[in-house]
Design a protein around this motif. Structure first.
Motif, mmCIF file in Angstrom:
data_model
loop_
_atom_site.group_PDB
_atom_site.id
_atom_site.type_symbol
_atom_site.label_atom_id
_atom_site.label_comp_id
_atom_site.label_asym_id
_atom_site.label_seq_id
_atom_site.Cartn_x
_atom_site.Cartn_y
_atom_site.Cartn_z
ATOM 1 N N SER A 2 -19.169 -80.896 -25.311
ATOM 2 C CA SER A 2 -19.203 -80.088 -24.099
ATOM 3 C C SER A 2 -20.629 -80.076 -23.563
ATOM 4 O O SER A 2 -21.551 -80.578 -24.195
ATOM 5 N N ARG A 3 -20.814 -79.472 -22.427
ATOM 6 C CA ARG A 3 -22.158 -79.440 -21.864
ATOM 7 C C ARG A 3 -23.097 -78.659 -22.772
ATOM 8 O O ARG A 3 -22.681 -77.759 -23.506
ATOM 9 N N LEU A 4 -24.338 -79.029 -22.717
ATOM 10 C CA LEU A 4 -25.371 -78.342 -23.496
ATOM 11 C C LEU A 4 -25.613 -76.969 -22.872
ATOM 12 O O LEU A 4 -25.709 -76.834 -21.648
ATOM 13 N N GLY A 23 -16.497 -78.100 -30.922
ATOM 14 C CA GLY A 23 -15.049 -78.244 -30.911
ATOM 15 C C GLY A 23 -14.386 -76.889 -31.059
ATOM 16 O O GLY A 23 -15.056 -75.849 -31.038
ATOM 17 N N LYS A 24 -13.082 -76.906 -31.199
ATOM 18 C CA LYS A 24 -12.317 -75.673 -31.375
ATOM 19 C C LYS A 24 -11.441 -75.791 -32.613
ATOM 20 O O LYS A 24 -10.912 -76.852 -32.907
ATOM 21 N N TYR A 31 -19.746 -74.204 -32.989
ATOM 22 C CA TYR A 31 -20.995 -74.569 -32.332
ATOM 23 C C TYR A 31 -21.832 -75.529 -33.162
ATOM 24 O O TYR A 31 -21.828 -75.485 -34.390
ATOM 25 N N SER A 32 -22.549 -76.360 -32.459
ATOM 26 C CA SER A 32 -23.547 -77.243 -33.025
ATOM 27 C C SER A 32 -24.800 -77.104 -32.160
ATOM 28 O O SER A 32 -24.855 -76.236 -31.279
ATOM 29 N N TYR A 33 -25.792 -77.953 -32.396
ATOM 30 C CA TYR A 33 -27.020 -77.870 -31.601
ATOM 31 C C TYR A 33 -27.695 -79.222 -31.527
ATOM 32 O O TYR A 33 -27.439 -80.118 -32.323
ATOM 33 N N ARG A 34 -28.566 -79.345 -30.538
ATOM 34 C CA ARG A 34 -29.452 -80.496 -30.383
ATOM 35 C C ARG A 34 -30.870 -79.939 -30.382
ATOM 36 O O ARG A 34 -31.084 -78.769 -30.092
ATOM 37 N N ILE A 54 -24.751 -78.513 -40.476
ATOM 38 C CA ILE A 54 -23.976 -77.289 -40.667
ATOM 39 C C ILE A 54 -23.589 -76.762 -39.284
ATOM 40 O O ILE A 54 -24.407 -76.766 -38.371
ATOM 41 N N TYR A 55 -22.380 -76.286 -39.141
ATOM 42 C CA TYR A 55 -21.877 -75.790 -37.862
ATOM 43 C C TYR A 55 -21.694 -74.292 -37.943
ATOM 44 O O TYR A 55 -21.652 -73.721 -39.028
ATOM 45 N N GLY A 56 -21.592 -73.637 -36.779
ATOM 46 C CA GLY A 56 -21.503 -72.188 -36.771
ATOM 47 C C GLY A 56 -20.397 -71.670 -35.877
ATOM 48 O O GLY A 56 -19.872 -72.389 -35.024
#
Length: 146
Positions: A2-4, A23-24, A31-34, A54-56
């Motif tokens: 998805s969009r940042l 994702g869902k 959530y993830s991050y860049r 690691i995702y949140g």
């Protein structure tokens, strides 16, 4: 991807943490991050996606995960907030930098971390932002019907 979520980005120890919905699962966002690094390509983490792996379940959770990873793996001594002059316009990230009496910018579109800024120098932050805004506004002007 998805969009940042530039509007939820956090500057931390020379990095800009940029969350996004990865994702869902059962209608819950994961959530993830860049990352962007103030030292650019000299950092192994510049423009990387989730080097912690690691995702949140929320933005604050993923930012905490990113901070912990930075605390454990930072490659340089942080010299100040390089990302303090950042703006979001039409979901695009604009970061203004100053060197001496000259200003320039980085421009990242909503879906990826590719800098698409024009190589132009300005005499003030205001002049830089005005020029960028004019460019966006010109691009999104719809012709009037006759």
């Amino acid at each position: 991807m998805s969009r940042l979520l530039y509007e939820r980005s956090v500057s931390y120890k020379g990095y800009l943490i940029i969350p996004f919905v990865f994702g869902k699962v059962d209608n819950y966002d994961i959530y993830s991050y860049r990352l962007l690094s103030e030292i650019g390509h000299r950092s192994q983490f510049h423009k990387t996606e989730n080097p912690a792996g690691i995702y949140g379940g929320g933005v604050s959770n993923i930012v905490d995960i990113a901070k912990e990873h930075i605390d454990q793996n930072s490659e340089f001594v942080h010299r100040g907030d390089s990302f303090k002059s950042r703006y979001i316009y039409q979901n695009n990230l604009i970061i203004i930098f100053q060197e001496g009496d000259k200003y320039f910018y980085d421009h990242y579109p909503p879906e990826l971390l590719n800098n698409i800024a024009a190589p132009k120098l300005f005499t003030s932050e205001y002049e830089c932002l005005s020029w960028i805004k004019q460019g966006f506004d010109r691009r999104y002007v719809r012709p009037r019907a006759i």
